[in-house]
Design an enzyme around this catalytic site. Structure first.
Site, PDB file in Angstrom:
ATOM      1  N   HIS A 196     -97.347   6.067 -51.992  1.00 48.79           N
ATOM      2  CA  HIS A 196     -96.461   5.428 -51.019  1.00 48.79           C
ATOM      3  C   HIS A 196     -95.116   5.048 -51.568  1.00 48.79           C
ATOM      4  O   HIS A 196     -94.107   5.162 -50.866  1.00 48.79           O
ATOM      5  CB  HIS A 196     -97.197   4.313 -50.276  1.00 48.79           C
ATOM      6  CG  HIS A 196     -98.151   5.018 -49.393  1.00 48.79           C
ATOM      7  ND1 HIS A 196     -97.748   5.598 -48.242  1.00 48.79           N
ATOM      8  CD2 HIS A 196     -99.404   5.426 -49.637  1.00 48.79           C
ATOM      9  CE1 HIS A 196     -98.739   6.302 -47.771  1.00 48.79           C
ATOM     10  NE2 HIS A 196     -99.764   6.217 -48.593  1.00 48.79           N
ATOM     11  N   ARG A 303     -95.459   8.170 -38.932  1.00 49.00           N
ATOM     12  CA  ARG A 303     -96.666   7.595 -39.556  1.00 49.00           C
ATOM     13  C   ARG A 303     -96.876   6.208 -38.953  1.00 49.00           C
ATOM     14  O   ARG A 303     -96.258   5.240 -39.381  1.00 49.00           O
ATOM     15  CB  ARG A 303     -96.484   7.475 -41.067  1.00 49.00           C
ATOM     16  CG  ARG A 303     -96.472   8.797 -41.827  1.00 49.00           C
ATOM     17  CD  ARG A 303     -96.356   8.527 -43.326  1.00 49.00           C
ATOM     18  NE  ARG A 303     -96.663   9.682 -44.144  1.00 49.00           N
ATOM     19  CZ  ARG A 303     -95.750  10.475 -44.701  1.00 49.00           C
ATOM     20  NH1 ARG A 303     -94.465  10.239 -44.515  1.00 49.00           N
ATOM     21  NH2 ARG A 303     -96.115  11.492 -45.457  1.00 49.00           N
ATOM     22  N   ARG A 339     -98.302  10.390 -34.943  1.00 48.97           N
ATOM     23  CA  ARG A 339     -99.621  10.583 -35.541  1.00 48.97           C
ATOM     24  C   ARG A 339    -100.462   9.328 -35.337  1.00 48.97           C
ATOM     25  O   ARG A 339     -99.972   8.215 -35.506  1.00 48.97           O
ATOM     26  CB  ARG A 339     -99.475  10.861 -37.041  1.00 48.97           C
ATOM     27  CG  ARG A 339    -100.818  10.994 -37.741  1.00 48.97           C
ATOM     28  CD  ARG A 339    -100.674  11.420 -39.170  1.00 48.97           C
ATOM     29  NE  ARG A 339    -100.249  10.327 -40.025  1.00 48.97           N
ATOM     30  CZ  ARG A 339    -100.060  10.460 -41.335  1.00 48.97           C
ATOM     31  NH1 ARG A 339    -100.231  11.636 -41.910  1.00 48.97           N
ATOM     32  NH2 ARG A 339     -99.684   9.433 -42.063  1.00 48.97           N
ATOM     33  N   GLU A 438    -105.296  19.305 -43.196  1.00 52.20           N
ATOM     34  CA  GLU A 438    -105.123  18.701 -44.512  1.00 52.20           C
ATOM     35  C   GLU A 438    -106.441  18.612 -45.285  1.00 52.20           C
ATOM     36  O   GLU A 438    -106.496  18.030 -46.352  1.00 52.20           O
ATOM     37  CB  GLU A 438    -104.420  17.345 -44.429  1.00 52.20           C
ATOM     38  CG  GLU A 438    -104.893  16.396 -43.367  1.00 52.20           C
ATOM     39  CD  GLU A 438    -104.028  15.132 -43.279  1.00 52.20           C
ATOM     40  OE1 GLU A 438    -103.115  14.938 -44.081  1.00 52.20           O
ATOM     41  OE2 GLU A 438    -104.319  14.322 -42.390  1.00 52.20           O
ATOM     42  N   ASN A 461     -99.655  17.278 -48.455  1.00 51.27           N
ATOM     43  CA  ASN A 461     -99.946  16.272 -49.501  1.00 51.27           C
ATOM     44  C   ASN A 461    -101.450  16.136 -49.689  1.00 51.27           C
ATOM     45  O   ASN A 461    -101.959  16.176 -50.809  1.00 51.27           O
ATOM     46  CB  ASN A 461     -99.381  14.895 -49.118  1.00 51.27           C
ATOM     47  CG  ASN A 461     -97.892  14.922 -48.907  1.00 51.27           C
ATOM     48  OD1 ASN A 461     -97.220  15.813 -49.404  1.00 51.27           O
ATOM     49  ND2 ASN A 461     -97.370  13.950 -48.165  1.00 51.27           N
ATOM     50  N   ASP A 462    -102.153  15.966 -48.575  1.00 53.68           N
ATOM     51  CA  ASP A 462    -103.601  15.839 -48.682  1.00 53.68           C
ATOM     52  C   ASP A 462    -104.259  17.183 -48.945  1.00 53.68           C
ATOM     53  O   ASP A 462    -105.189  17.287 -49.742  1.00 53.68           O
ATOM     54  CB  ASP A 462    -104.177  15.208 -47.407  1.00 53.68           C
ATOM     55  CG  ASP A 462    -104.053  13.691 -47.451  1.00 53.68           C
ATOM     56  OD1 ASP A 462    -104.393  13.112 -48.491  1.00 53.68           O
ATOM     57  OD2 ASP A 462    -103.597  13.102 -46.454  1.00 53.68           O
ATOM     58  N   ARG A 472    -103.999  12.383 -55.345  1.00 52.65           N
ATOM     59  CA  ARG A 472    -102.539  12.440 -55.212  1.00 52.65           C
ATOM     60  C   ARG A 472    -101.848  11.215 -55.800  1.00 52.65           C
ATOM     61  O   ARG A 472    -100.647  11.243 -56.038  1.00 52.65           O
ATOM     62  CB  ARG A 472    -102.163  12.627 -53.730  1.00 52.65           C
ATOM     63  CG  ARG A 472    -102.628  11.511 -52.846  1.00 52.65           C
ATOM     64  CD  ARG A 472    -102.498  11.874 -51.369  1.00 52.65           C
ATOM     65  NE  ARG A 472    -101.233  11.449 -50.807  1.00 52.65           N
ATOM     66  CZ  ARG A 472    -100.927  11.498 -49.519  1.00 52.65           C
ATOM     67  NH1 ARG A 472    -101.805  11.997 -48.653  1.00 52.65           N
ATOM     68  NH2 ARG A 472     -99.779  11.100 -49.071  1.00 52.65           N
ATOM     69  N   CYS A 509     -95.567  19.179 -42.751  1.00 48.34           N
ATOM     70  CA  CYS A 509     -94.922  17.866 -42.850  1.00 48.34           C
ATOM     71  C   CYS A 509     -95.210  17.155 -44.168  1.00 48.34           C
ATOM     72  O   CYS A 509     -94.940  15.973 -44.305  1.00 48.34           O
ATOM     73  CB  CYS A 509     -95.326  16.986 -41.678  1.00 48.34           C
ATOM     74  SG  CYS A 509     -97.094  16.676 -41.604  1.00 48.34           S
TER      75      CYS A 509
HETATM   76  C1  PEP Z   1     -99.822  14.917 -45.745  1.00 42.99           C
HETATM   77  O1  PEP Z   1    -100.961  14.638 -46.110  1.00 42.99           O
HETATM   78  O2  PEP Z   1     -99.199  15.922 -46.136  1.00 42.99           O
HETATM   79  C2  PEP Z   1     -99.097  14.030 -44.827  1.00 42.99           C
HETATM   80  C3  PEP Z   1     -97.945  14.384 -44.329  1.00 42.99           C
HETATM   81  O3  PEP Z   1     -99.650  12.844 -44.528  1.00 42.99           O
HETATM   82  P1  PEP Z   1     -99.686  11.563 -45.488  1.00 42.99           P
HETATM   83  O4  PEP Z   1     -98.750  11.845 -46.653  1.00 42.99           O
HETATM   84  O5  PEP Z   1     -99.240  10.421 -44.674  1.00 42.99           O
HETATM   85  O6  PEP Z   1    -101.104  11.512 -45.880  1.00 42.99           O
HETATM   86 MG    MG Z   2    -102.161  13.206 -45.046  1.00 45.07          MG
END
Ligand code: PEP
Ligand code: MG
Length: 590
Positions: A196, A303, A339, A438, A461-462, A472, A509
């Site tokens: 974060h 988000r 989302r 994801e 990301n996930d 991550r 995204c």
């Molecule tokens: C992701 O997982 O790529 C995503 C955009 O969501 P977050 O980073 O909020 O998990």
């Molecule tokens: Mg995610």
């Protein structure tokens, strides 16, 4: 020079400001005179009373929104606030040591923590510890807010010098309140490229480095510090020559960013005219404004968990509706994808219970919560549908793993539409619903999901963390959380092919959308919708204008045949240098 993990590009020379945890147990602060002991005791009692009132109103609200179990968590907090032994311990310390109520509270907290840590049932007590921190944090915030002379959480003024935040970690809830402060760099002890603090830094376009284990002990407030977010270097108290060299780099970075923003009205097209949509990832209303000013043509990801994390209790349908509507209106007719709540993993809200899980990212998070808390989920779906009456809104479900889950949420959306009709409330009849890809299981069975949804958003990301089995947020394994690895590129290629065949729109995204080398590959693989931190839109638009579709396709074709991340990164770095040397400043982890 210290080597950390580069998570947000750019270079900054600034002065350190350490964010101590509100429950930090540094040296106790003495009261200036014996006469202040009495008023300090009263001040503490008043904070306890206020904390008690806040909790009482929270219990009522949470009981309606979530149910008795959620409310019981706050009942236990209220019990702790009203526990006479807490009051008595803090009073005794203030009197005996002539210290501030905050210091006394922190000392008592420390005693509790060490007692808890010695218990055998670790998991159970770790959960109680989280509650204890909440309760103490609530009282401590009140004490700080009460005393205008206490500067514990205020960012200082170092004249014209930029401020670099140094912290153990930045909590999601803190990241919201830091938004308005003039912060130019972030260095943290823990966290990976999509943690974060990293997302916060990237969304503000400020350089950041994580994974520097003991940095908070190595620096003092006001120290000169250099943060190089390209390769993860942090230099403490640098000599004048080094400082001058980095100041020059910093000026170049700022100059390039300023120059690029001028393209905000230009269309996003490649050299040969292929149009691309560059959308924004946002967390709040301020980000929505930044999105428009940076030239994003919509929001690809709102988000919503940040509303829940920064809310004093739980936002009800009406509050959510007003919040979403404000963001929809700030986007002025541009499309926006909202989302649904994505908590769990590293983000928790107390009213849903804080379970200690061995693997929180693989546990009870995201859409999985919805099944257990349908009331909460329905209030959000209804609020999003209602906000849809004021603009072009889509609704996106995170972490969908199976077709059964998708069917379940689709049924919920239908039921919410029916209930809104029954209630006579206006809502957007054309709100489309989509699925985030994801989880590898969803990527593999995407053909089935595509038949029962209206659009796809790839949460790289996930997806990367699950595909590579690499947390991550863990800087120890951040080398594995690598978008430019053969496995990730193959899976992305597969997802894009399936979407193309089905004709459904697809966006990506995750953070890689804004990384120049990854962007080239995604564009070459056929992706035409990207969602990213607003700060990166101008740079990516400029990069796109310098590449042809055929060129990017050639890069993708070549990269698919490479066997290691190193080869892929090296090959793409060379291509990037040829296309636009400036873009290297916008890469992290070169
Ligand atoms: C992701 O997982 O790529 C995503 C955009 O969501 P977050 O980073 O909020 O998990
Ligand atoms: Mg995610």
């Amino acid at each position: 020079m210290l080597q950390g993990v580069a998570v947000s590009p750019g270079v900054i020379v600034g002065r350190v400001y350490k964010i101590e945890s509100i429950l930090h147990t540094g040296d106790p602060v003495s009261l200036a005179a014996q006469e202040l002991v009495g008023p300090e005791l009263n001040r503490f009692d008043e904070s306890l009373v206020r904390a008690g009132y806040d909790l009482e109103s929270m219990i009522q609200k949470v009981e309606i929104q979530i149910g008795v179990d959620g409310a019981n968590i706050f009942r236990s907090h209220l019990g702790m606030v009203r526990d006479p032994s807490l009051r008595q311990k803090v009073h005794a310390l203030i009197q005996a040591q002539q210290i501030t109520a905050l210091s006394a509270l922190q000392m008592v907290m420390k005693q509790y923590v060490s007692r808890f840590e010695n218990f055998e049932q670790q998991d159970y007590f770790r959960e109680r510890l989280a509650d204890l921190r909440d309760v103490f944090g609530r009282i401590a915030s009140d004490l700080i807010g009460n005393n205008p002379n206490d500067s514990a959480l205020r960012v200082p003024d170092y004249g014209t010098e930029p401020i670099v935040i140094v912290a153990h970690e930045i909590l999601p809830s803190q990241s919201m309140t830091m938004g308005d402060k003039a912060i130019s760099g972030i260095v943290t002890e823990i966290g990976g490229g999509t943690s974060h603090s990293a997302i916060l830094a990237r969304s503000r376009g400020i350089p950041a480095v994580t994974g520097l284990a003991s940095i908070t002990q190595d620096v003092a407030n006001g120290d000169l510090i250099i943060v190089d977010g390209r390769d993860g270097h942090v230099l403490l108290r640098p000599d004048p020559e080094t400082t001058a060299a980095y100041r020059k780099l910093q000026r170049e970075f700022i100059h390039i960013k300023d120059r690029l923003v001028a393209n905000r009205e230009d269309p996003a097209v490649s050299t040969d005219g292929t149009p691309v949509e560059l959308l924004a990832n946002i967390n709040n209303v301020a980000d929505a404004k930044a999105a428009s000013s940076m030239g994003a043509t919509g929001v690809g990801l709102l988000r919503t968990e940040y509303l829940f994390l920064s809310h004093p209790d739980v936002p009800d349908e009406e509050e959510q509706y007003r919040y979403y509507r404000q963001i929809v209106e700030a986007m002025n007719g541009l499309p926006i994808t909202i989302r649904t709540l994505d908590v769990g993993g590293d983000k928790s809200v107390p009213y849903l219970g804080r379970r200690v899980e061995a693997n929180p990212f693989m546990g009870w998070r995201s859409i999985r919560l919805a099944f257990e808390h349908p009331k909460l989920f329905e209030s959000q779906i209804r609020a999003i549908l209602r906000a849809g009456a004021h603009g072009r809104v889509s609704m996106l479900f995170p972490m969908v793993t199976t077709l059964e889950e998708l069917r379940f949420v689709n049924r919920m959306v239908d039921a919410c539409r029916d209930s809104l009709i029954k209630d006579g409330l206006d809502f957007g009849h054309d709100v489309r619903t989509g699925v985030m890809i994801e989880v590898p299981a969803a990527a593999i069975c995407i053909d089935a999901l595509l038949r029962e949804t209206q659009f796809i958003s790839i949460g790289s990301n996930d997806l990367i963390q699950y595909l590579m089995a690499a947390d991550r947020d863990n800087s120890k394994v951040s080398h594995l959380c690598e978008p430019l690895s053969p496995a990730v590129i193959r899976v992305l290629g597969m997802i894009l092919d399936a979407c193309k065949k089905s004709g459904l729109p697809v966006t990506l995204c995750g953070e890689m959308a804004a990384q120049p080398r990854s962007f080239l590959i995604l564009f070459g693989l056929g992706l035409r919708k990207f969602s990213m931190s607003p700060a990166f839109v101008p740079a990516i638009k400029s990069l796109l204008s310098k590449v042809t579709t055929a060129q990017a396709e050639r890069f993708a074709h070549h990269v698919i045949q490479l066997k290691t991340s190193e080869e892929i990164k090296h090959y793409l770095s060379e291509r990037l240098k040829e296309i636009s040397a400036d873009m290297q400043l916008f890469e992290s982890n070169s």
